[in-house]
Design an enzyme around this catalytic site. Sequence first.
Site, PDB file in Angstrom:
ATOM      1  N   SER A   1     -24.902  -0.600  -3.358  1.00 21.46           N
ATOM      2  CA  SER A   1     -25.903  -1.661  -3.151  1.00 21.46           C
ATOM      3  C   SER A   1     -27.278  -1.078  -3.425  1.00 21.46           C
ATOM      4  O   SER A   1     -27.482   0.139  -3.265  1.00 21.46           O
ATOM      5  CB  SER A   1     -25.851  -2.150  -1.697  1.00 21.46           C
ATOM      6  OG  SER A   1     -26.999  -2.932  -1.390  1.00 21.46           O
TER       7      SER A   1
ATOM      8  N   TYR B   1     -26.215   0.020   7.020  1.00 19.90           N
ATOM      9  CA  TYR B   1     -25.719  -0.466   5.720  1.00 19.90           C
ATOM     10  C   TYR B   1     -26.296   0.402   4.595  1.00 19.90           C
ATOM     11  O   TYR B   1     -25.561   0.877   3.717  1.00 19.90           O
ATOM     12  CB  TYR B   1     -26.109  -1.934   5.546  1.00 19.90           C
ATOM     13  CG  TYR B   1     -25.555  -2.567   4.292  1.00 19.90           C
ATOM     14  CD1 TYR B   1     -24.199  -2.843   4.166  1.00 19.90           C
ATOM     15  CD2 TYR B   1     -26.395  -2.898   3.228  1.00 19.90           C
ATOM     16  CE1 TYR B   1     -23.685  -3.422   3.016  1.00 19.90           C
ATOM     17  CE2 TYR B   1     -25.891  -3.486   2.072  1.00 19.90           C
ATOM     18  CZ  TYR B   1     -24.536  -3.741   1.970  1.00 19.90           C
ATOM     19  OH  TYR B   1     -24.031  -4.313   0.827  1.00 19.90           O
TER      20      TYR B   1
HETATM   21  N1  NAD Z   1     -23.164 -10.078  -1.617  1.00 23.68           N
HETATM   22  C1  NAD Z   1     -24.184  -9.259  -1.782  1.00 23.68           C
HETATM   23  O1  NAD Z   1     -25.354  -9.671  -1.808  1.00 23.68           O
HETATM   24  C2  NAD Z   1     -23.945  -7.792  -1.983  1.00 23.68           C
HETATM   25  C3  NAD Z   1     -25.014  -7.004  -2.438  1.00 23.68           C
HETATM   26  C4  NAD Z   1     -24.821  -5.639  -2.643  1.00 23.68           C
HETATM   27  C5  NAD Z   1     -23.585  -5.084  -2.399  1.00 23.68           C
HETATM   28  N2  NAD Z   1     -22.563  -5.863  -1.950  1.00 23.68           N
HETATM   29  C6  NAD Z   1     -21.284  -5.216  -1.685  1.00 23.68           C
HETATM   30  O2  NAD Z   1     -20.278  -5.831  -2.438  1.00 23.68           O
HETATM   31  C7  NAD Z   1     -19.036  -5.720  -1.750  1.00 23.68           C
HETATM   32  C8  NAD Z   1     -18.389  -7.091  -1.640  1.00 23.68           C
HETATM   33  O3  NAD Z   1     -19.275  -7.944  -0.954  1.00 23.68           O
HETATM   34  P1  NAD Z   1     -19.102  -9.536  -0.958  1.00 23.68           P
HETATM   35  O4  NAD Z   1     -20.460 -10.089  -0.904  1.00 23.68           O
HETATM   36  O5  NAD Z   1     -18.168  -9.959  -2.015  1.00 23.68           O
HETATM   37  O6  NAD Z   1     -18.431  -9.697   0.496  1.00 23.68           O
HETATM   38  P2  NAD Z   1     -17.335 -10.713   1.097  1.00 23.68           P
HETATM   39  O7  NAD Z   1     -17.560 -10.688   2.571  1.00 23.68           O
HETATM   40  O8  NAD Z   1     -17.345 -12.004   0.375  1.00 23.68           O
HETATM   41  O9  NAD Z   1     -15.973  -9.952   0.764  1.00 23.68           O
HETATM   42  C9  NAD Z   1     -15.668  -8.721   1.374  1.00 23.68           C
HETATM   43  C10 NAD Z   1     -14.157  -8.606   1.481  1.00 23.68           C
HETATM   44  O10 NAD Z   1     -13.864  -7.336   2.070  1.00 23.68           O
HETATM   45  C11 NAD Z   1     -12.826  -7.515   3.003  1.00 23.68           C
HETATM   46  N3  NAD Z   1     -12.865  -6.439   4.006  1.00 23.68           N
HETATM   47  C12 NAD Z   1     -13.758  -6.282   5.016  1.00 23.68           C
HETATM   48  N4  NAD Z   1     -13.433  -5.208   5.737  1.00 23.68           N
HETATM   49  C13 NAD Z   1     -12.318  -4.671   5.178  1.00 23.68           C
HETATM   50  C14 NAD Z   1     -11.511  -3.550   5.473  1.00 23.68           C
HETATM   51  N5  NAD Z   1     -11.771  -2.782   6.538  1.00 23.68           N
HETATM   52  N6  NAD Z   1     -10.456  -3.284   4.683  1.00 23.68           N
HETATM   53  C15 NAD Z   1     -10.176  -4.083   3.621  1.00 23.68           C
HETATM   54  N7  NAD Z   1     -10.886  -5.171   3.306  1.00 23.68           N
HETATM   55  C16 NAD Z   1     -11.958  -5.455   4.073  1.00 23.68           C
HETATM   56  C17 NAD Z   1     -13.070  -8.875   3.617  1.00 23.68           C
HETATM   57  O11 NAD Z   1     -11.892  -9.395   4.226  1.00 23.68           O
HETATM   58  C18 NAD Z   1     -13.525  -9.670   2.394  1.00 23.68           C
HETATM   59  O12 NAD Z   1     -12.435 -10.284   1.750  1.00 23.68           O
HETATM   60  C19 NAD Z   1     -19.357  -5.064  -0.400  1.00 23.68           C
HETATM   61  O13 NAD Z   1     -19.106  -3.681  -0.480  1.00 23.68           O
HETATM   62  C20 NAD Z   1     -20.839  -5.321  -0.241  1.00 23.68           C
HETATM   63  O14 NAD Z   1     -21.469  -4.359   0.572  1.00 23.68           O
HETATM   64  C21 NAD Z   1     -22.715  -7.200  -1.730  1.00 23.68           C
END
Ligand code: NAD
Length: 258
Positions: free
Chosen positions: A144, A157
């Site tokens: 991120s 985070y």
């Molecule tokens: N959405 C954003 O703005 C953003 C920005 C930067 C980085 N990210 C990163 O992208 C990745 C995905 O984010 P997203 O926005 O799609 O999130 P999301 O919440 O839509 O999806 C995350 C998924 O991870 C699963 N998960 C959570 N804990 C888990 C565990 N212990 N073991 C296995 N699965 C687990 C959840 O069940 C969910 O299906 C994350 O690493 C997040 O930090 C997201």
Amino acid sequence: MFRLDHKIALVTGSGSGIGREIALLYARQGAHVIIADIQQDAASRVVDEITAEDGHAQAVQLNVNDEAQVQSVLAQLAQQHGRLDILVNNAGVSHVGNILETSLDDWDRVMGVNARGVFLCAREAVRQMVAQQPQGGVIVNIASVAGMIAVDRRLPYGASKGAVISITRSIAMDFVQQKIRANAICPGTVHTPFVEGFLKKNFPQSMDEERKKLHARQPIGRMGEPAEIASAALYLASDEAAFVTGSTLVIDGGWTAK
Ligand SMILES: NC(=O)c1ccc[n+]([C@@H]2O[C@H](COP(=O)([O-])OP(=O)(O)OC[C@H]3O[C@@H](n4cnc5c(N)ncnc54)[C@H](O)[C@@H]3O)[C@@H](O)[C@H]2O)c1
């Protein structure tokens, strides 16, 4: 270009958001995708979506934070498929708080999934990728921009995502001779259930107003879409990126260029 035919790809946290979009795209490009998520139902739904498009996928319930589970799931997959070509460490959780607003439990929860989970999954994947020489393998870690710059009140985070960037570089350098490539993607804010959950929890009375601020904080004037991260994850996993390792690809609508 960017085909993944006959590749075995494991995407963690692919029951939702960015991971789901990566899984759908990888399957469209010919990979057999393992949808690994702590939420079994969500993983099964994504498998159904892929199967409906005549793609190949299987669901696995996996808590990336659980060493025994990670070891046994990756060992079972190695036995079933004989190899693992691509690992995408995407599962992640967040916490809103500065250092005084972060309990040890908050710290452990976020570091547990985002840093320890990446370490555990990558370690088992590297073990398999070393064993399957000479073809090696590819690791794509979803970090991120919070791992690069200080985002307001995201202490654990940001720390966890900084760790992901560092783990990525270490694996890339330590296993370059074994033909394992590792790269990180640093998204800005991407419109997923993760963001909607954040708005609902922290700003239940003013979600629309706060959503607008999230759009505006990025110079392009909007949040990213999960597909815009998935296309980068496809490039990094593909043979077209054979010269790319140890890199950090920023996809943030210009946020960190300011
Ligand atoms: N959405 C954003 O703005 C953003 C920005 C930067 C980085 N990210 C990163 O992208 C990745 C995905 O984010 P997203 O926005 O799609 O999130 P999301 O919440 O839509 O999806 C995350 C998924 O991870 C699963 N998960 C959570 N804990 C888990 C565990 N212990 N073991 C296995 N699965 C687990 C959840 O069940 C969910 O299906 C994350 O690493 C997040 O930090 C997201």
